[in-house]
Design a protein around this motif. Structure first.
Motif, PDB file in Angstrom:
ATOM      1  N   MET A  73      -1.676  20.700  -2.121  1.00 18.19           N
ATOM      2  CA  MET A  73      -1.822  19.416  -2.789  1.00 18.19           C
ATOM      3  C   MET A  73      -3.295  19.024  -2.869  1.00 18.19           C
ATOM      4  SD  MET A  73       1.383  17.430  -0.936  1.00 18.19           S
ATOM      5  CE  MET A  73       1.537  16.088  -2.118  1.00 18.19           C
ATOM      6  N   ALA A  74      -3.669  18.419  -3.976  1.00 17.36           N
ATOM      7  CA  ALA A  74      -5.041  17.942  -4.149  1.00 17.36           C
ATOM      8  C   ALA A  74      -5.225  16.649  -3.358  1.00 17.36           C
ATOM      9  CB  ALA A  74      -5.332  17.699  -5.629  1.00 17.36           C
ATOM     10  N   VAL A  75      -6.208  16.632  -2.475  1.00 21.99           N
ATOM     11  CA  VAL A  75      -6.396  15.512  -1.544  1.00 21.99           C
ATOM     12  C   VAL A  75      -7.688  14.774  -1.866  1.00 21.99           C
ATOM     13  CG1 VAL A  75      -6.646  14.863   0.878  1.00 21.99           C
ATOM     14  CG2 VAL A  75      -5.230  16.818   0.257  1.00 21.99           C
ATOM     15  N   ARG A  76      -7.629  13.470  -1.789  1.00 18.99           N
ATOM     16  CA  ARG A  76      -8.841  12.662  -1.858  1.00 18.99           C
ATOM     17  C   ARG A  76      -8.636  11.402  -1.019  1.00 18.99           C
ATOM     18  NH1 ARG A  76      -8.525   8.550  -5.853  1.00 18.99           N
ATOM     19  NH2 ARG A  76      -6.653   8.719  -7.169  1.00 18.99           N
ATOM     20  N   SER A  77      -9.728  10.762  -0.701  1.00 18.92           N
ATOM     21  CA  SER A  77      -9.677   9.549   0.120  1.00 18.92           C
ATOM     22  C   SER A  77     -10.431   8.426  -0.582  1.00 18.92           C
ATOM     23  CB  SER A  77     -10.308   9.785   1.494  1.00 18.92           C
ATOM     24  OG  SER A  77      -9.584  10.748   2.225  1.00 18.92           O
ATOM     25  N   GLN A  78      -9.945   7.233  -0.372  1.00 16.49           N
ATOM     26  CA  GLN A  78     -10.663   6.031  -0.821  1.00 16.49           C
ATOM     27  C   GLN A  78     -11.130   5.308   0.432  1.00 16.49           C
ATOM     28  OE1 GLN A  78      -8.574   3.426  -3.584  1.00 16.49           O
ATOM     29  NE2 GLN A  78      -9.538   1.642  -2.643  1.00 16.49           N
ATOM     30  N   TRP A  79     -12.436   5.234   0.609  1.00 18.57           N
ATOM     31  CA  TRP A  79     -12.960   4.602   1.803  1.00 18.57           C
ATOM     32  C   TRP A  79     -12.715   3.097   1.769  1.00 18.57           C
ATOM     33  CZ3 TRP A  79     -14.111   7.353   5.855  1.00 18.57           C
ATOM     34  CH2 TRP A  79     -14.501   8.684   5.698  1.00 18.57           C
ATOM     35  N   LEU A  80     -12.180   2.584   2.854  1.00 16.80           N
ATOM     36  CA  LEU A  80     -11.942   1.146   3.001  1.00 16.80           C
ATOM     37  C   LEU A  80     -12.953   0.514   3.945  1.00 16.80           C
ATOM     38  CD1 LEU A  80      -8.055   1.290   3.394  1.00 16.80           C
ATOM     39  CD2 LEU A  80      -9.375   0.981   1.283  1.00 16.80           C
ATOM     40  N   ASP A  81     -13.444   1.322   4.894  1.00 20.55           N
ATOM     41  CA  ASP A  81     -14.410   0.805   5.868  1.00 20.55           C
ATOM     42  C   ASP A  81     -15.058   1.979   6.588  1.00 20.55           C
ATOM     43  OD1 ASP A  81     -15.882  -0.843   7.509  1.00 20.55           O
ATOM     44  OD2 ASP A  81     -14.236  -1.287   8.885  1.00 20.55           O
ATOM     45  N   ARG A  82     -16.373   1.899   6.798  1.00 15.37           N
ATOM     46  CA  ARG A  82     -17.116   2.845   7.635  1.00 15.37           C
ATOM     47  C   ARG A  82     -18.270   2.066   8.254  1.00 15.37           C
ATOM     48  NH1 ARG A  82     -18.562   8.021   3.914  1.00 15.37           N
ATOM     49  NH2 ARG A  82     -18.579   6.423   2.269  1.00 15.37           N
ATOM     50  N   GLY A  83     -18.148   1.756   9.540  1.00 16.40           N
ATOM     51  CA  GLY A  83     -19.211   0.966  10.135  1.00 16.40           C
ATOM     52  C   GLY A  83     -19.120   0.872  11.639  1.00 16.40           C
ATOM     53  N   LEU A  84     -20.110   0.230  12.232  1.00 17.33           N
ATOM     54  CA  LEU A  84     -20.185   0.001  13.674  1.00 17.33           C
ATOM     55  C   LEU A  84     -19.930  -1.466  13.964  1.00 17.33           C
ATOM     56  CD1 LEU A  84     -23.379   2.116  14.489  1.00 17.33           C
ATOM     57  CD2 LEU A  84     -20.982   2.810  14.745  1.00 17.33           C
TER      58      LEU A  84
ATOM     59  N   ALA B 237     -11.853   3.654   8.118  1.00 19.45           N
ATOM     60  CA  ALA B 237     -10.567   3.331   7.482  1.00 19.45           C
ATOM     61  C   ALA B 237     -10.537   3.953   6.093  1.00 19.45           C
ATOM     62  CB  ALA B 237     -10.366   1.829   7.399  1.00 19.45           C
ATOM     63  N   ARG B 238      -9.429   4.663   5.804  1.00 12.64           N
ATOM     64  CA  ARG B 238      -9.310   5.345   4.516  1.00 12.64           C
ATOM     65  C   ARG B 238      -7.898   5.226   3.962  1.00 12.64           C
ATOM     66  NH1 ARG B 238     -10.991  11.102   6.757  1.00 12.64           N
ATOM     67  NH2 ARG B 238      -9.886  10.192   8.526  1.00 12.64           N
ATOM     68  N   LEU B 239      -7.822   5.142   2.647  1.00 10.20           N
ATOM     69  CA  LEU B 239      -6.563   5.315   1.938  1.00 10.20           C
ATOM     70  C   LEU B 239      -6.458   6.792   1.610  1.00 10.20           C
ATOM     71  CD1 LEU B 239      -4.052   4.117   0.459  1.00 10.20           C
ATOM     72  CD2 LEU B 239      -5.517   3.874  -1.564  1.00 10.20           C
TER      73      LEU B 239
ATOM     74  N   THR C 119      -1.066  10.338  -5.502  1.00 11.36           N
ATOM     75  CA  THR C 119      -0.119   9.388  -4.915  1.00 11.36           C
ATOM     76  C   THR C 119      -0.650   8.884  -3.581  1.00 11.36           C
ATOM     77  OG1 THR C 119       1.789  10.490  -5.934  1.00 11.36           O
ATOM     78  CG2 THR C 119       2.229   9.047  -4.069  1.00 11.36           C
ATOM     79  N   PRO C 120      -0.866   7.579  -3.424  1.00 14.20           N
ATOM     80  CA  PRO C 120      -1.311   7.061  -2.125  1.00 14.20           C
ATOM     81  C   PRO C 120      -0.198   7.204  -1.097  1.00 14.20           C
ATOM     82  CG  PRO C 120      -0.813   5.248  -3.628  1.00 14.20           C
ATOM     83  CD  PRO C 120      -0.685   6.509  -4.425  1.00 14.20           C
ATOM     84  N   LEU C 121      -0.495   7.863   0.012  1.00 16.18           N
ATOM     85  CA  LEU C 121       0.529   8.157   1.018  1.00 16.18           C
ATOM     86  C   LEU C 121       0.323   7.403   2.324  1.00 16.18           C
ATOM     87  CD1 LEU C 121       1.030  12.029   0.707  1.00 16.18           C
ATOM     88  CD2 LEU C 121       2.439  10.213  -0.261  1.00 16.18           C
TER      89      LEU C 121
ATOM     90  N   GLY D 164      -1.219  -6.704   1.754  1.00 18.23           N
ATOM     91  CA  GLY D 164      -2.440  -5.920   1.584  1.00 18.23           C
ATOM     92  C   GLY D 164      -2.186  -4.429   1.622  1.00 18.23           C
ATOM     93  N   ASP D 165      -1.467  -3.956   2.653  1.00 20.44           N
ATOM     94  CA  ASP D 165      -1.163  -2.534   2.769  1.00 20.44           C
ATOM     95  C   ASP D 165      -0.263  -2.069   1.627  1.00 20.44           C
ATOM     96  OD1 ASP D 165      -2.685  -2.340   5.021  1.00 20.44           O
ATOM     97  OD2 ASP D 165      -1.015  -2.311   6.434  1.00 20.44           O
ATOM     98  N   ALA D 166       0.705  -2.901   1.243  1.00 21.63           N
ATOM     99  CA  ALA D 166       1.612  -2.531   0.152  1.00 21.63           C
ATOM    100  C   ALA D 166       0.846  -2.343  -1.150  1.00 21.63           C
ATOM    101  CB  ALA D 166       2.695  -3.597  -0.012  1.00 21.63           C
ATOM    102  N   ARG D 167      -0.122  -3.206  -1.397  1.00 23.64           N
ATOM    103  CA  ARG D 167      -0.913  -3.090  -2.629  1.00 23.64           C
ATOM    104  C   ARG D 167      -1.696  -1.780  -2.646  1.00 23.64           C
ATOM    105  NH1 ARG D 167      -3.248  -7.447  -2.122  1.00 23.64           N
ATOM    106  NH2 ARG D 167      -5.204  -6.740  -1.194  1.00 23.64           N
ATOM    107  N   LEU D 168      -2.280  -1.412  -1.504  1.00 27.94           N
ATOM    108  CA  LEU D 168      -3.032  -0.157  -1.435  1.00 27.94           C
ATOM    109  C   LEU D 168      -2.129   1.057  -1.629  1.00 27.94           C
ATOM    110  CD1 LEU D 168      -5.391  -0.945   1.583  1.00 27.94           C
ATOM    111  CD2 LEU D 168      -6.091  -0.619  -0.803  1.00 27.94           C
ATOM    112  N   LEU D 169      -0.901   0.979  -1.093  1.00 31.86           N
ATOM    113  CA  LEU D 169       0.027   2.111  -1.171  1.00 31.86           C
ATOM    114  C   LEU D 169       0.885   2.087  -2.437  1.00 31.86           C
ATOM    115  CD1 LEU D 169       1.135   2.228   2.575  1.00 31.86           C
ATOM    116  CD2 LEU D 169      -0.348   3.851   1.381  1.00 31.86           C
ATOM    117  N   ASP D 170       0.660   1.110  -3.294  1.00 35.15           N
ATOM    118  CA  ASP D 170       1.349   1.008  -4.583  1.00 35.15           C
ATOM    119  C   ASP D 170       2.856   0.870  -4.418  1.00 35.15           C
ATOM    120  OD1 ASP D 170       1.439   0.845  -7.331  1.00 35.15           O
ATOM    121  OD2 ASP D 170       1.607   3.007  -7.646  1.00 35.15           O
ATOM    122  N   VAL D 171       3.262   0.032  -3.454  1.00 34.36           N
ATOM    123  CA  VAL D 171       4.676  -0.290  -3.274  1.00 34.36           C
ATOM    124  C   VAL D 171       4.805  -1.811  -3.189  1.00 34.36           C
ATOM    125  CG1 VAL D 171       5.243   1.883  -2.103  1.00 34.36           C
ATOM    126  CG2 VAL D 171       4.510  -0.099  -0.749  1.00 34.36           C
TER     127      VAL D 171
END
Length: 262
Positions: A111-122, A145-147, A153-155, A203-210
């Motif tokens: 499967m083709a994989v990609r990530s959408q960064w939601l947060d990367r920090g200290l 944090a990543r989608l 398909t967001p999983l 919030g999570d539902a919107r990111l996961l498209d449900v």
């Protein structure tokens, strides 16, 4: 869609004597139409007003049936466009006996994989992060944090926390957190996971498209180095309609039982 709709309404009228609530009868009629292929993935449903008029029921009843089907993953609603039959999704099975990354898991399935960064920090650590990772209040925690998306398909949403000593530059992570940890000799070798059912918040539902309130799986994982030191604390949310976790179980034999059989 018009012929399929007529059959749905005919089925609904025929079942009108069943005694079940009207919204439940409508829901079953639409589910049956989807199962039989009368309406397929991507097909649009008539408007609530049209359904209510043709089925001779109230719009409140129609709305309740449709919302139930959206939460069940049978239908999807697109703001400004209407209600549609949800696309068929091949469920993903993940073994609970292997410690692998999402990237490795999906790549093994082709499967083709990609990530959408939601947060990367200290950040200053939360009480939970301090307790699990063994951090002092004066130390920093790295949050990643990543989608996670496979074949478009967001999983899952993964939110990982690590000591800033281990991950001083979270913005420098590439496609795989575990690959970055392996490069510094900090890849975990075992983990303890706790899995629980959850209804997804808005919030999570919107990111996961449900739909908000849809079924999901909440996973809390604590990962360890070979030395026994905790290296990673991850809290993830997975789509309930797309993921199956599989574990192999074996008959346990105690030391006493082994001795008696000798």
């Amino acid at each position: 869609m018009s012929e399929a709709a007529d059959e749905i309404f005919a089925t609904l009228r025929q079942s009108g004597q069943s005694g079940a609530p009207l919204y439940l009868q409508l829901r079953r009629s639409i589910e049956d139409a989807v199962r039989r292929g009368l309406i397929g993935p991507g097909d649009a449903l008539p408007s609530e007003r049209d359904i209510a008029t043709k089925a001779e029921i109230s719009r409140v009843t129609v709305r309740k049936a449709v919302q139930d089907l959206v939460k069940g993953g049978i239908l999807v609603q697109r703001h400004g466009s209407g209600t549609f039959v949800a696309p068929r999704m091949e469920r993903v099975e993940q073994s609970l006996s292997r410690l692998t990354s999402f990237t490795e898991d999906m790549a093994r399935r082709g499967m083709a994989v990609r990530s959408q960064w939601l947060d990367r920090g200290l950040y200053a650590p939360s009480p939970d992060e301090m307790m699990v990772l063994g951090l002092a209040a004066s130390e920093l925690v790295a949050r990643v944090a990543r989608l996670r998306i496979a074949d478009d398909t967001p999983l899952a949403i993964e939110r990982a926390s690590l000591s800033a000593r281990v991950l001083p530059d979270p913005a420098g992570i590439g496609s795989s957190l575990y690959a970055a940890l392996e490069a510094t000799g900090n890849r975990p070798v075992r983990a303890v996971q706790r899995i629980s059912a959850a209804n997804l918040g808005e919030g999570d539902a919107r990111l996961l498209d449900v739909a908000p309130g849809a079924a999901g799986l909440r996973i809390e994982r604590i990962s360890y180095l070979a030395s026994g030191k905790v290296i990673e604390f991850t809290r993830s949310v997975y789509r309930g309609d797309a993921y199956d976790f599989v574990a192999e179980l074996r008959l346990g034999i105690t030391a006493d039982e082994t001795g008696r059989g000798a």
